[in-house]
Design an enzyme around this catalytic site. Structure first.
Site, mmCIF file in Angstrom:
data_model
loop_
_atom_site.group_PDB
_atom_site.id
_atom_site.type_symbol
_atom_site.label_atom_id
_atom_site.label_comp_id
_atom_site.label_asym_id
_atom_site.label_seq_id
_atom_site.Cartn_x
_atom_site.Cartn_y
_atom_site.Cartn_z
ATOM 1 N N GLY A 458 -14.819 16.980 26.979
ATOM 2 C CA GLY A 458 -14.274 16.875 25.636
ATOM 3 C C GLY A 458 -12.764 16.840 25.670
ATOM 4 O O GLY A 458 -12.136 17.227 26.653
ATOM 5 N N ARG A 459 -12.183 16.334 24.577
ATOM 6 C CA ARG A 459 -10.727 16.312 24.469
ATOM 7 C C ARG A 459 -10.332 16.338 23.009
ATOM 8 O O ARG A 459 -11.103 15.969 22.123
ATOM 9 C CB ARG A 459 -10.129 15.093 25.170
ATOM 10 C CG ARG A 459 -10.537 13.743 24.624
ATOM 11 C CD ARG A 459 -9.706 12.635 25.260
ATOM 12 N NE ARG A 459 -9.791 12.662 26.713
ATOM 13 C CZ ARG A 459 -8.791 12.308 27.519
ATOM 14 N NH1 ARG A 459 -7.629 11.922 26.987
ATOM 15 N NH2 ARG A 459 -8.918 12.345 28.830
ATOM 16 N N GLY A 463 -5.640 19.519 24.076
ATOM 17 C CA GLY A 463 -5.845 19.366 25.499
ATOM 18 C C GLY A 463 -7.195 18.782 25.827
ATOM 19 O O GLY A 463 -7.963 18.378 24.948
ATOM 20 N N VAL A 465 -10.927 19.245 27.935
ATOM 21 C CA VAL A 465 -11.866 20.288 28.333
ATOM 22 C C VAL A 465 -12.729 19.769 29.481
ATOM 23 O O VAL A 465 -13.265 18.652 29.416
ATOM 24 C CB VAL A 465 -12.755 20.715 27.155
ATOM 25 C CG1 VAL A 465 -13.671 21.863 27.574
ATOM 26 C CG2 VAL A 465 -11.897 21.140 25.969
ATOM 27 N N LYS A 479 -10.334 24.547 29.314
ATOM 28 C CA LYS A 479 -9.458 23.736 28.466
ATOM 29 C C LYS A 479 -8.044 23.730 29.048
ATOM 30 O O LYS A 479 -7.391 24.760 29.162
ATOM 31 C CB LYS A 479 -9.434 24.284 27.048
ATOM 32 C CG LYS A 479 -8.520 23.505 26.119
ATOM 33 C CD LYS A 479 -8.494 24.132 24.733
ATOM 34 C CE LYS A 479 -7.519 23.392 23.828
ATOM 35 N NZ LYS A 479 -7.433 24.013 22.494
ATOM 36 N N ASP A 571 -8.346 23.467 11.579
ATOM 37 C CA ASP A 571 -8.803 22.226 12.204
ATOM 38 C C ASP A 571 -10.323 22.215 12.313
ATOM 39 O O ASP A 571 -10.892 21.985 13.384
ATOM 40 C CB ASP A 571 -8.163 22.070 13.580
ATOM 41 C CG ASP A 571 -8.293 20.636 14.102
ATOM 42 O OD1 ASP A 571 -8.527 19.727 13.292
ATOM 43 O OD2 ASP A 571 -8.170 20.439 15.324
#
Length: 733
Positions: A458-459, A463, A465, A479, A571
């Site tokens: 993931g990103r 950053g 992950v 992360k 977020d």
């Protein structure tokens, strides 16, 4: 002063004179920095290291951390004046079964009205109270209201002079020694008339006693039962005796031994096997001994032989009672399968104890099988991770050796520091590791765990992950923050935030790396990835959807209203909602979060826009005050995306397109749902639902979820519910 239930709930106070009470106030005073204070203000704490105390207005009572032993403390209330031996008399204790550390433990009045005792960050005790009004915590010097003490259970209400219809249930003891209760129970102490400090205590033997304080010493001036041999006080298979000088003594029956020499309530256990043949057993006579209850057979007009045969033929029988009942004018037989509540009652009770014949022959009625308490075996040493251990050897030698070695080390450190000086943030990271309790990984450990950052999972804006495996074989998410300068600030913000967070619907952090310019976080690994990856992959079922939405709401409600310091996520989006192996949701990525105070509304502007386009509330765009309602809006957009499969989009060629696309999605759903009515047809409902989600759905439940989501994305923030209200709406459905 009475306890008002709307202010304080679930406090286990029983027959206590002092009272901690919460009351509403228009102005909240600041926390006093002194060790003793009269009130604890909202959002403040009493710290064990600072020896903070609350003192009642007349100075009679003190509340604070009381030392139980080496590095073991409880939060308690006690009489301020010490006794003649220097000790203090405790009248209430919050955590008697779980002592806390002598460091990093605190008693806090949270801003939501909850009283919480923590042990190095771990919640030990709480009142689970909430209030939207300003609060203070104060220790008063008035009596406490409590439920009445009920006498023997076998007595009927009117026989005991009590009424079960009385719902007021209050009782109090005045300073002169008169007790009164709402069910008309009254008594006076033996020293009635003298204005003394008094306390009513439910003692460890089950007896309720009044103690009076005179010349720095407590003495009993009234008690419910004159005999200390209350039912069950000595445990099973034991006999209770008492004398004026010896007090209560617990005696194991012949053929039995004590289970626990530090606590007589465990009773005794047999030294023989009860399942042997009846020919191996006999009886010893125990005159005037009664074991109350647990009769397997009750026979009238029985002979002694018949009664003994009942017991011999039953492998569960331990004794029988054979006595003449005056009222019936006949002999009665009571066969006992359990020996509880043993005590000397006098005539006409006689108990015959069943024992192997060898024990019968060795029995001497003049030799009691008494036990003595060995309390040292009940003391448990509490080991603490930061406790300093004593070293062996000469103290003087170690002292001089330490001084010389320290001088050498200091010189070496200065030289080493000048050569290999690290960025200023490194020292902060060390303190942060101690404060949060997280593991600090080296960069080499991170590289090894992530297999040189091989598998990206993931990103985001903060950053990338990666998947990794620790030395203990735990699979983790690692992360790696992007920019070193910006990453350090985000890293510190995230660590200071998540160090105070613990909830089943929030991601758990295992540790971090702060080495050189590297800023890395180590999270728990979620098997099913992000919600975003599952929404378009035909992997979710409708039965999971509602639980996921409910879990996200509970996690955000915890951030907004239950943390010691309220937290804004800023977020909320499907990429930051992770799913475990059972599709339970956990909110992740607090890198953009910001602490805020719930009572601050006018000045809660952020320095820059935060979040992800498409999920941001109108307040961000129009530069309005930022509150927890921005997370509510983002949550609503996430739920709409979950239900419809249509996510908000953004065209970078036009800045106004973001609001336009959000309005199109929300407006499209509103048009289909018609919130004002419940006449949505099956065909219209299917048109709204995400076709990539399989399985059956419950229409009423999904319709409720739609209404909640649309309520959350109202343009006016005041029209949106709070996250706790969202949770309630989903549960009430």
């Amino acid at each position: 002063m009475l306890i008002h239930s709307q202010y304080i709930m679930h406090l286990p106070f029983l027959f206590l004179l002092p009272l901690i009470t919460l009351y509403y106030s228009q102005q909240v005073a600041p926390v006093s920095s002194s060790s003793s204070q009269s009130v604890l203000t909202q959002g403040s704490s009493l710290l064990v290291e600072k020896k903070h105390h609350l003192v009642s207005p007349n100075g009679l009572f003190t509340a604070g951390f009381h030392e139980l032993g080496p590095n073991a403390y409880c939060f308690a209330i006690w009489f301020s004046e010490p006794m003649s031996d220097g000790s203090h008399t405790l009248v209430w204790m919050a955590n008697r079964d779980w002592p806390v550390n002598g460091k990093r433990s605190r008693f806090s009045l949270w801003k939501n009205g909850n009283l919480v005792l923590t042990d190095a960050g771990q919640r030990i005790w709480t009142t689970d109270t909430q209030s939207n009004s300003p609060l203070q915590l104060q220790l008063l010097d008035s009596a406490n209201v409590t439920s009445v003490y009920w006498p023997s259970t076998y007595l009927l209400n009117w026989e005991a002079g009590r009424s079960s219809n009385n719902i007021s249930r209050f009782a109090f003891l005045d300073s002169k020694g008169r007790f009164q209760s709402s069910d008309s129970l009254t008594f006076t102490t033996t020293d009635y008339g003298d204005a003394l400090q008094r306390r009513i205590t439910l003692d460890v033997d089950g007896n309720v006693r009044v103690y009076s304080l005179n010349q720095r010493s407590w003495s009993v001036t009234w008690q419910t039962f004159s005999t200390p041999c209350l039912y069950g006080i000595c445990g099973p298979n034991s006999l209770c005796t008492h004398g004026l000088e010896s007090g209560r003594i617990c005696t194991c029956m012949h053929g039995y031994k004590s289970k626990n020499h530090s606590d007589f309530s465990f009773g005794c256990e047999p030294t023989f096997d009860l399942s042997q043949n009846r020919e191996n057993f006999g009886f010893i006579k125990l005159p005037s001994v009664e074991f109350y209850g647990f009769d397997s057979i009750y026979d009238i007009n029985s002979t002694f032989k018949e009664c003994s045969n009942y017991c011999l033929n039953d492998s569960n029988c331990k004794a029988f009672q054979f006595s003449f009942h005056v009222g019936l004018g006949a002999f009665t037989c009571n066969v006992k399968t359990l020996l509880f509540n043993g005590y000397y009652k006098g005539q006409p009770f006689t108990t015959y104890l069943k024992l192997p014949k060898n024990d019968v022959l060795s029995y001497n009625q003049y030799v009691a099988n008494k036990s003595s308490l060995e309390c040292s075996s009940s003391i448990i040493q509490l080991d603490r991770t930061y406790k300093k251990k004593n070293s062996n050897g000469s103290i003087k030698f170690l002292l001089w050796f330490s001084i010389i070695l320290g001088a050498i080390e200091a010189a070496s450190f200065v030289l080493f520091y000048c050569i290999t000086r690290e960025p200023s943030g490194t020292k902060t990271q060390t303190y942060l590791a101690i404060a949060t309790g997280f593991k600090r990984f080296t960069y080499a450990e991170i590289v090894k765990a992530s297999h040189k950052f091989r598998e990206e999972i993931g990103r985001g804006g903060g950053g990338i992950v990666y998947k990794g495996t620790l030395q203990d074989n735990r699979v983790v998410a690692i992360k790696r923050l992007h920019d070193a300068n910006q990453g350090e600030a985000e890293f510190l913000a995230e660590m200071s935030t998540i160090g105070r967070i613990n909830h089943r619907n929030l991601i758990e952090t295992y540790g971090y790396c702060a080495e050189g310019t590297h800023r890395i976080l180590v999270y728990e690994y979620m098997e099913n990835g992000s919600l975003a990856g599952n929404l378009g992959g035909n992997q979710l079922e409708w039965k999971n959807m509602f639980e996921i939405a409910s879990g996200i709401a509970k996690g955000l409600a915890y951030l907004h209203e239950e943390c010691l310091e309220w937290v804004l996520h800023c977020d909320v989006k499907p990429q930051n909602i992770l799913l475990d192996g059972d599709y339970n949701p956990k909110v992740a990525d607090f890198g953009l979060s910001k602490l805020f105070h719930q009572d601050v509304t006018g000045n809660s502007l952020f320095s820059r826009i935060r979040g992800t386009r498409g999920y941001m509330a109108p307040e961000w765009v129009f530069n309005l005050p930022i509150t927890s309602k921005v997370d509510v809006y983002s949550y609503g957009m996430v739920v709409l995306e979950m239900i419809t499969g249509r996510g908000p989009t953004y065209d970078q060629s036009r800045d106004d397109n973001e609001r336009l696309e959000q309005k199109r999605l929300v407006g499209w759903v509103r048009e289909k749902v018609h919130v004002a009515s419940e006449s949505l047809t099956e065909a219209q409902f299917i048109e709204i639902l995400n076709p990539m989600i399989s399985g059956k759905y419950e229409k009423g439940q999904m319709y409720n979820l739609l209404k909640v989501a649309l309520n959350c994305v109202e343009e006016d923030k005041d029209a949106r519910p709070t996250m706790s209200e969202v949770v309630k709406m989903l549960e009430d459905g």
